[in-house]
Design a protein around this motif. Sequence first.
Motif, short mmCIF file in Angstrom:
data_model
loop_
_atom_site.label_atom_id
_atom_site.label_comp_id
_atom_site.label_asym_id
_atom_site.label_seq_id
_atom_site.Cartn_x
_atom_site.Cartn_y
_atom_site.Cartn_z
N GLY A 330 53.97 47.09 46.97
CA GLY A 330 55.28 46.85 47.55
C GLY A 330 56.44 46.89 46.57
O GLY A 330 57.58 46.62 46.97
N GLU A 331 56.21 47.22 45.30
CA GLU A 331 57.27 47.31 44.31
C GLU A 331 57.25 48.68 43.66
O GLU A 331 56.21 49.33 43.58
CB GLU A 331 57.11 46.22 43.24
CG GLU A 331 57.29 44.80 43.75
CD GLU A 331 57.24 43.78 42.63
OE1 GLU A 331 58.24 43.08 42.42
OE2 GLU A 331 56.19 43.71 41.95
N TRP A 332 58.45 49.09 43.17
CA TRP A 332 58.52 50.36 42.45
C TRP A 332 57.92 50.19 41.05
O TRP A 332 58.22 49.22 40.34
CB TRP A 332 59.97 50.82 42.30
CG TRP A 332 60.55 51.50 43.50
CD1 TRP A 332 61.60 51.09 44.26
CD2 TRP A 332 60.12 52.75 44.06
NE1 TRP A 332 61.86 51.98 45.26
CE2 TRP A 332 60.96 53.03 45.17
CE3 TRP A 332 59.10 53.65 43.74
CZ2 TRP A 332 60.82 54.16 45.95
CZ3 TRP A 332 58.96 54.79 44.53
CH2 TRP A 332 59.81 55.03 45.62
N LEU A 333 57.09 51.15 40.67
CA LEU A 333 56.63 51.25 39.29
C LEU A 333 57.67 52.08 38.54
O LEU A 333 57.91 53.24 38.88
CB LEU A 333 55.26 51.92 39.23
CG LEU A 333 54.74 52.24 37.82
CD1 LEU A 333 54.43 50.95 37.06
CD2 LEU A 333 53.50 53.13 37.89
N VAL A 334 58.30 51.49 37.52
CA VAL A 334 59.34 52.17 36.75
C VAL A 334 58.71 52.70 35.46
O VAL A 334 58.22 51.92 34.63
CB VAL A 334 60.51 51.22 36.42
CG1 VAL A 334 61.56 51.94 35.57
CG2 VAL A 334 61.15 50.73 37.72
#
Length: 373
Positions: A330-334
């Motif tokens: 549910g989170e962006w991997l940067v």
Amino acid sequence: MHTSQSIKTLPVILALLGIAVTGCSPAQQEPAHGPTEVLVRKIEARPAVLDTELPGRTAAFTLAEVRPQVGGIVLKRLFEEGSDVKAGQPLYQIDPATYRATLDSAEANLAALNQKAERYRQLSAVDAVSRQDYDDTMSLLKQARATAETARINLNYARVTAPVSGRIGKSNVTIGALVTTGQAEPLATIQRLDPIYVDVTRSTGELLQLKRDLASGAIKSAGATAARVKLMFEDGSAYSREGKLEFSDVTVNPSTGSVTLRAVFPNPRHDLLPGMFVRARLVEGVSEQAILVPQNVIARDSKGQAVAMVVGKDGKAEQRVVQTPRVVNGEWLVSAGLKPGDLLIVGGLQHIQPGMPVKAVPAPQDHAAGAGE
């Protein structure tokens, strides 16, 4: 007269004095504004399991077409459509009359040649017949044995049996139908459903990038979990059992530039049927220093680039261009643009612009970041 003129000019003089006072002290007229408060989260790198969700189709573990080995009229169908059958179980009975008669004739001929060969053997021992006659008789005996065996096999083929165990589908022929060897349409199809295959495709570019990341150490292999696969149905519900990755195809599809990945799943209740559309989640590896940020703090600039807002060293809002290759839990991997220690602005984004002074306030642990806060 002078009094009247003084009265007329007094408002003008007062107005001019007011303008002069206003122009001389603007700082006293405008209220002072401090830095805008924003909620921030300090960027920290942490391990993250990387997986990929890919569309796929189910396929039978074993697929066998039931075909006649001899021709004739179908007298009986010996199974129930849609039932489970065992290997060797009778499925159809083809009229055996012709094949039985052929076998009887072959066995009679074989018996006669057996007797003749025995007599010739005894006579050859005392030179009562030539060796050539004896050899010819023995050759005919071998041919008769082969003919009888062929007739026996054909008679057995008149009863069509299941080549494999599995679930049999509908029958493509009815009682009374004429079937022939080599016909295009199978009599029926048997599929083994437990276990069952799930075939998914992956682009060659993604596979190459994964191999490079593993080789460079950017991604650590997930070890025992690397072969694990989870499955979701078309309606979004999860399949209760985990599968494992069996193989990756060695050939690239030239029209799509992708390779096929095949996973195998236990399917004891036959919840999965061949041809179903599913989504498979493959565990690829572990990134030891992953930077994950909430999805809704990432925006797009006029060029379509992903951007995030951070608090710069000068205490002002700073816009960073970032790379976000995938979503993890549910989170962006940067992968670029942010580093550990950066103060990511997660609240109050609607009140600021790049370059504005801001006051960083730590966001609560349960804060749901969003540009609208």
